[in-house]
Design a protein around this motif. Structure first.
Motif, PDB file in Angstrom:
ATOM      1  N   UNK A 100       0.808  -1.220   0.000  1.00 19.76           N
ATOM      2  CA  UNK A 100       0.000   0.000   0.000  1.00 19.76           C
ATOM      3  C   UNK A 100       0.847   1.278   0.000  1.00 19.76           C
ATOM      4  N   UNK A 101       1.928   1.271   0.751  1.00 25.43           N
ATOM      5  CA  UNK A 101       2.726   2.506   0.848  1.00 25.43           C
ATOM      6  C   UNK A 101       3.613   2.717  -0.376  1.00 25.43           C
ATOM      7  N   UNK A 102       4.137   1.620  -0.943  1.00 30.48           N
ATOM      8  CA  UNK A 102       5.004   1.789  -2.117  1.00 30.48           C
ATOM      9  C   UNK A 102       4.236   1.654  -3.431  1.00 30.48           C
ATOM     10  N   UNK A 103       2.982   1.260  -3.339  1.00 30.14           N
ATOM     11  CA  UNK A 103       2.113   1.073  -4.523  1.00 30.14           C
ATOM     12  C   UNK A 103       2.815   0.196  -5.567  1.00 30.14           C
ATOM     13  N   UNK A 104       3.180   0.778  -6.722  1.00 32.86           N
ATOM     14  CA  UNK A 104       3.818  -0.054  -7.756  1.00 32.86           C
ATOM     15  C   UNK A 104       5.333  -0.083  -7.584  1.00 32.86           C
ATOM     16  N   UNK A 105       5.839   0.596  -6.568  1.00 31.92           N
ATOM     17  CA  UNK A 105       7.293   0.625  -6.352  1.00 31.92           C
ATOM     18  C   UNK A 105       7.936   1.837  -6.993  1.00 31.92           C
ATOM     19  N   UNK A 106       7.138   2.636  -7.683  1.00 28.49           N
ATOM     20  CA  UNK A 106       7.660   3.861  -8.298  1.00 28.49           C
ATOM     21  C   UNK A 106       7.034   5.043  -7.565  1.00 28.49           C
ATOM     22  N   UNK A 107       7.888   5.823  -6.909  1.00 31.93           N
ATOM     23  CA  UNK A 107       7.399   6.958  -6.119  1.00 31.93           C
ATOM     24  C   UNK A 107       7.604   8.247  -6.911  1.00 31.93           C
ATOM     25  N   UNK A 108       6.582   9.027  -6.994  1.00 32.11           N
ATOM     26  CA  UNK A 108       6.659  10.293  -7.739  1.00 32.11           C
ATOM     27  C   UNK A 108       6.330  11.473  -6.835  1.00 32.11           C
ATOM     28  N   UNK A 109       7.136  12.498  -6.922  1.00 30.51           N
ATOM     29  CA  UNK A 109       6.891  13.727  -6.141  1.00 30.51           C
ATOM     30  C   UNK A 109       6.906  14.903  -7.115  1.00 30.51           C
ATOM     31  N   UNK A 110       5.943  15.782  -6.959  1.00 29.66           N
ATOM     32  CA  UNK A 110       5.867  16.945  -7.845  1.00 29.66           C
ATOM     33  C   UNK A 110       6.390  18.185  -7.123  1.00 29.66           C
ATOM     34  N   UNK A 111       7.302  18.867  -7.801  1.00 30.95           N
ATOM     35  CA  UNK A 111       7.821  20.126  -7.272  1.00 30.95           C
ATOM     36  C   UNK A 111       7.167  21.284  -7.998  1.00 30.95           C
ATOM     37  N   UNK A 112       7.685  22.493  -7.725  1.00 30.07           N
ATOM     38  CA  UNK A 112       7.117  23.697  -8.348  1.00 30.07           C
ATOM     39  C   UNK A 112       7.123  23.620  -9.876  1.00 30.07           C
ATOM     40  N   UNK A 113       8.295  23.319 -10.439  1.00 33.26           N
ATOM     41  CA  UNK A 113       8.374  23.294 -11.905  1.00 33.26           C
ATOM     42  C   UNK A 113       8.973  21.985 -12.416  1.00 33.26           C
ATOM     43  N   UNK A 114       8.696  20.946 -11.721  1.00 31.54           N
ATOM     44  CA  UNK A 114       9.194  19.657 -12.158  1.00 31.54           C
ATOM     45  C   UNK A 114       8.727  18.536 -11.260  1.00 31.54           C
ATOM     46  N   UNK A 115       9.230  17.351 -11.511  1.00 28.40           N
ATOM     47  CA  UNK A 115       8.893  16.228 -10.637  1.00 28.40           C
ATOM     48  C   UNK A 115      10.039  15.241 -10.529  1.00 28.40           C
ATOM     49  N   UNK A 116       9.979  14.454  -9.481  1.00 30.22           N
ATOM     50  CA  UNK A 116      11.032  13.486  -9.177  1.00 30.22           C
ATOM     51  C   UNK A 116      10.408  12.099  -9.102  1.00 30.22           C
ATOM     52  N   UNK A 117      11.029  11.140  -9.785  1.00 28.87           N
ATOM     53  CA  UNK A 117      10.523   9.765  -9.766  1.00 28.87           C
ATOM     54  C   UNK A 117      11.634   8.856  -9.261  1.00 28.87           C
ATOM     55  N   UNK A 118      11.326   8.066  -8.251  1.00 28.18           N
ATOM     56  CA  UNK A 118      12.312   7.123  -7.731  1.00 28.18           C
ATOM     57  C   UNK A 118      11.762   5.708  -7.905  1.00 28.18           C
ATOM     58  N   UNK A 119      12.570   4.888  -8.551  1.00 32.58           N
ATOM     59  CA  UNK A 119      12.149   3.519  -8.849  1.00 32.58           C
ATOM     60  C   UNK A 119      12.669   2.584  -7.751  1.00 32.58           C
ATOM     61  N   UNK A 120      11.763   2.110  -6.906  1.00 33.30           N
ATOM     62  CA  UNK A 120      12.158   1.214  -5.809  1.00 33.30           C
ATOM     63  C   UNK A 120      11.623  -0.199  -6.036  1.00 33.30           C
ATOM     64  N   UNK A 121      11.403  -0.546  -7.311  1.00 30.13           N
ATOM     65  CA  UNK A 121      10.792  -1.848  -7.595  1.00 30.13           C
ATOM     66  C   UNK A 121      11.664  -3.024  -7.164  1.00 30.13           C
ATOM     67  N   UNK A 122      12.992  -2.866  -7.382  1.00 29.13           N
ATOM     68  CA  UNK A 122      13.873  -3.978  -6.996  1.00 29.13           C
ATOM     69  C   UNK A 122      13.892  -4.135  -5.470  1.00 29.13           C
ATOM     70  N   UNK A 123      13.908  -2.981  -4.761  1.00 33.38           N
ATOM     71  CA  UNK A 123      13.858  -3.034  -3.295  1.00 33.38           C
ATOM     72  C   UNK A 123      12.544  -3.667  -2.846  1.00 33.38           C
ATOM     73  N   UNK A 124      11.463  -3.250  -3.500  1.00 33.14           N
ATOM     74  CA  UNK A 124      10.148  -3.754  -3.123  1.00 33.14           C
ATOM     75  C   UNK A 124      10.057  -5.269  -3.343  1.00 33.14           C
ATOM     76  N   UNK A 125      10.628  -5.732  -4.457  1.00 36.49           N
ATOM     77  CA  UNK A 125      10.588  -7.170  -4.777  1.00 36.49           C
ATOM     78  C   UNK A 125      11.317  -7.966  -3.695  1.00 36.49           C
TER      79      UNK A 125
END
Lengths: 149, 259
Positions: free
Chosen positions: A94-119
């Protein structure tokens, strides 16, 4: 009368020992959480809600650990251990959802791929669940053998 | 049964500790990785393209190496199609190392102006989509995308043709003199020629003339172009077809009515 008193004393000793063990385990868990949170002090600034996710996880995990310790040598210990393992799996999902975390900033966004950690974490959680099940089976087996004898 | 359960328990605990320690140390070490984007420079290449260069410094003071470090920059036009793209790839940045590189991107002005003449005559802003991606310790990959905008100065800003001044040349022909003015807001010096063709109200071709352009960066350009036109064909209104020929772009005809 003296036997009842002796039995009561023994049970009190057992409960005290269990409570002490549960306390030590909780303190250790909290200690680990405290040390790790110091290293991750800058993460909550980047990920709003991260602190809450971790705190909820630690609190629920500690409650299950305390209950499992207090009910040790009964079937309820295995019930709490299994629930704890299931909670870890579900909470990760539930907290990691698909293992890809996305955060939106003022003029951009950050995506962190934690799928291998999640697996890996999921596999370890499943291993923990399997262990709890084996413990429960072993406990029931031992109890059945005692009754048979 | 108790021994295998204990082995599973111990192994799981160690693996959990290892996994959490790795994740926490990776997150902790990432704060020691610094990225610095320098001042962007805009200059012309020998192929008459605009070169957009951005100095990039990555200082990896973390505990793990960074892999597959990639910067991709795209400039879309107003309709969203890509008019310029640049990419910089660094396969590995070892721990404790600082890497300085220049992220280059060329903008083909000719192609840019084909898409929209707005870039030729009006100052605007170019949207820049920049994507920075990397792999931390070969396991955790991250990607940050940023939207920026850089000012675009029109090379023919405020392009105007003045009033036509007629001077009788001979019995059949008249000299039409038209002033041409604009300000070069572009980041490059503009040189080339402007060709003007004059048509009357019945779209009959009257004559043509050309003049050279020499407009430095942020400099204004004022010239007159003279056309020899048949006196009989002159009407009160009509239109000019203006063509521009420069090393950076060819554009035309720009239809400007008169009268």
């Amino acid at each position: 009368m003296a036997e009842v008193k002796k039995d009561f004393k023994k049970r009190l000793q057992e409960i005290t020992f269990k409570a002490l063990k549960a306390t030590i385990k909780s303190v250790l868990l909290y200690g680990i959480y405290f040390v790790l949170s110091m290293f991750l002090a800058s993460v909550p600034e980047m990920f709003p809600g991260f602190q809450q996710i971790i705190e909820t996880f630690v609190i629920v995990y500690m409650i299950f650990t305390i209950f499992a310790e207090l009910t040790s040598e009964t079937i309820f210990q295995h019930f709490f251990n299994t629930t704890k393992a299931l909670f870890v799996i579900l909470y990760l999902a539930f907290s990691l959802k698909s293992g890809v975390i996305g955060i939106t900033f003022q003029n951009g966004n950050l995506i962190i791929d934690l799928r291998s950690f999640m697996a890996i974490a999921m596999l370890l959680s499943l291993l923990g669940l399997a262990k709890s099940m084996f413990q429960a089976i072993n406990f029931l087996n031992a109890k059945a053998e005692t009754l048979h004898v | 049964m108790k021994i295998p359960i204990r082995i599973i328990g111990t192994a799981t605990t160690f693996l959990w500790l290892f996994l959490i320690a790795f994740l926490v140390s990776a997150a902790y070490s990432f704060k020691d990785v610094s990225f610095d984007l320098g001042e962007p420079k805009i200059e012309m290449t020998s192929h008459n393209e605009i070169l957009f260069s951005l100095p990039v410094t990555v200082d990896n003071k973390g505990y793990y190496r960074l892999g597959s470090f990639n910067i991709t920059t795209e400039i879309p036009d107003e309709e969203g199609s890509i008019i310029a793209q640049g990419s910089t790839f660094i396969s590995t940045i070892e721990k404790g190392r600082e890497i300085r590189t220049i992220h280059n991107m060329t903008i083909d002005v000719d192609k840019l102006l084909q898409d929209s003449q707005d870039y030729l005559f009006n100052d605007t802003e170019l949207e820049i989509h920049q994507v920075v991606s990397m792999k931390l310790a070969e396991v955790i990959s991250g990607q940050a995308s940023i939207n920026l905008s850089i000012p675009w100065g029109a090379p023919l800003y405020n392009f105007t043709l003045g009033e036509i001044q007629y001077v009788t040349h001979n019995k059949t022909h008249t000299k039409a003199s038209i002033s041409i003015g604009f300000v070069n807001h572009a980041s490059f010096d503009l040189a080339g020629t402007i060709q003007v063709r004059m048509y009357n109200s019945t779209s009959a071709f009257l004559g043509e003339g050309q003049t050279t352009i020499e407009a430095p960066q942020n400099g204004s350009h004022q010239r007159r172009v003279e056309l020899s036109v048949p006196t009989a064909g002159i009407s009160e209104n009509g239109y000019f077809n203006v063509d521009f020929f420069t090393p950076f772009f060819d554009y035309g005809p720009l239809v400007i009515p008169y009268g």
